[in-house]
Design a protein around this motif. Sequence first.
Motif, short mmCIF file in Angstrom:
data_model
loop_
_atom_site.label_atom_id
_atom_site.label_comp_id
_atom_site.label_asym_id
_atom_site.label_seq_id
_atom_site.Cartn_x
_atom_site.Cartn_y
_atom_site.Cartn_z
N GLU A 221 33.85 33.38 38.79
CA GLU A 221 33.66 34.78 39.57
C GLU A 221 33.14 35.14 39.81
O GLU A 221 33.79 35.70 41.64
CB GLU A 221 32.97 36.02 38.23
N MET B 31 34.84 33.31 43.27
CA MET B 31 36.29 34.95 43.53
C MET B 31 35.19 35.54 45.06
O MET B 31 36.05 35.76 45.69
CB MET B 31 36.53 34.85 42.34
N GLN B 32 34.09 35.83 44.44
CA GLN B 32 33.70 37.08 45.48
C GLN B 32 33.23 37.38 46.59
O GLN B 32 33.24 37.28 47.45
CB GLN B 32 32.88 38.13 44.17
N MET C 156 38.35 37.01 47.99
CA MET C 156 39.53 36.96 48.01
C MET C 156 40.52 38.11 47.46
O MET C 156 40.26 38.92 46.93
CB MET C 156 39.54 35.56 46.62
N THR C 157 41.19 38.01 48.38
CA THR C 157 42.09 39.24 47.89
C THR C 157 43.01 39.48 46.81
O THR C 157 42.77 38.60 45.63
CB THR C 157 43.38 39.45 48.78
N PRO C 158 42.18 40.56 45.75
CA PRO C 158 43.16 41.06 44.57
C PRO C 158 43.97 40.12 44.33
O PRO C 158 43.88 39.61 42.53
CB PRO C 158 43.33 42.47 44.23
N HIS D 114 44.96 36.90 45.11
CA HIS D 114 44.38 35.57 45.11
C HIS D 114 43.44 35.46 44.52
O HIS D 114 43.38 34.66 42.71
CB HIS D 114 44.36 35.01 46.54
N ARG D 115 42.73 36.72 43.55
CA ARG D 115 42.05 36.66 42.74
C ARG D 115 42.44 36.54 41.34
O ARG D 115 42.28 35.45 40.64
CB ARG D 115 40.90 37.76 43.06
N GLN D 116 43.20 37.60 41.29
CA GLN D 116 44.35 37.00 39.69
C GLN D 116 44.67 36.23 40.15
O GLN D 116 44.49 35.16 38.47
CB GLN D 116 45.17 38.57 39.75
N ALA E 132 43.92 33.39 40.69
CA ALA E 132 42.94 32.15 40.84
C ALA E 132 42.17 32.13 39.01
O ALA E 132 42.36 31.08 38.59
CB ALA E 132 41.80 32.52 41.17
N ILE E 133 41.86 33.52 38.67
CA ILE E 133 41.98 33.84 37.27
C ILE E 133 42.64 33.06 35.91
O ILE E 133 42.08 32.20 35.27
CB ILE E 133 41.68 34.71 36.93
N ASP F 252 41.91 33.13 53.21
CA ASP F 252 40.54 34.19 51.86
C ASP F 252 39.92 33.32 51.97
O ASP F 252 38.75 33.33 51.19
CB ASP F 252 40.61 35.47 51.58
#
Length: 258
Positions: free
Chosen positions: A79, A82-83, A87-89, A91-93, A95-96, A233
């Motif tokens: 986590e 990623m911060q 990362m864009t929201p 891409h973050r989702q 990635a998770i 990102d």
Amino acid sequence: MFKLIGIAVGYFFFGWMGAFFGLILGAVIDRIRAFGQGAFNPLHAALRQTVFLETVFIAMGKLAKADGRVSEAEIAHAEVLMQKLGMTPEHRQQAIALFKQGASGDGDMYETCRKFMSVCGHTHHLKEMLLVYLIVMAMADGEYHPEEEKLLTQIAGHLGYGPEAFKRLLDMVVNQTHFAGGAQANSETALEDAYKALGVSKESSDAEVKRAYRKLMSKYHPDKLMGQGLPEDMIKVATEQAKDIQLAYDLVSKQRGM
């Protein structure tokens, strides 16, 4: 390649004027060929970005599970990473979800790497950057488990790197991270680490040191990496590595009086 052929043929038949027009014609042909291979094709670049992101975080999940279980600390670390990447929201989702997929044990890294190679395999820098990302991630918690190294060596093999080639890359990246934030610059082993970070030795000539430095900095150039398909990102890790390489080179240069 076709620029050189055009110059040679044009000069042979028509002299310097022919060489000039041969250069123009060759450049056009090279550009058309490059477009066909995706170098200037935004659709191909977008596909490479998607596959790169997918491969990184599936592999990251598998690395977290390599020692048998995914700890809360490893999830928290993912986590935080990623911060830090900014990362864009969206891409973050993604990635998770990909991290969880890798950590679940579903699928096999061979298939993931096979897909990566089919889309990104002709771009050498992206293959190397994928391994750099994974090495940095594996070391980010301060520990480098034998099972993580085993998995990374397998992934490197799927990308066409033999054990020795991967070991050389691993040594360079590990020693580059020693210079993060300038922490290593004044330590007793700093100079030795700096040489390893550049992939050279104390016996290397000044010219060899400069050549190694320029080659590394070229690999980490943001515009070049984004042009090949590295997500925007995710450029931050490459930028940080470039800073570490610069610090290592500055130390070697100062010691040699270059």
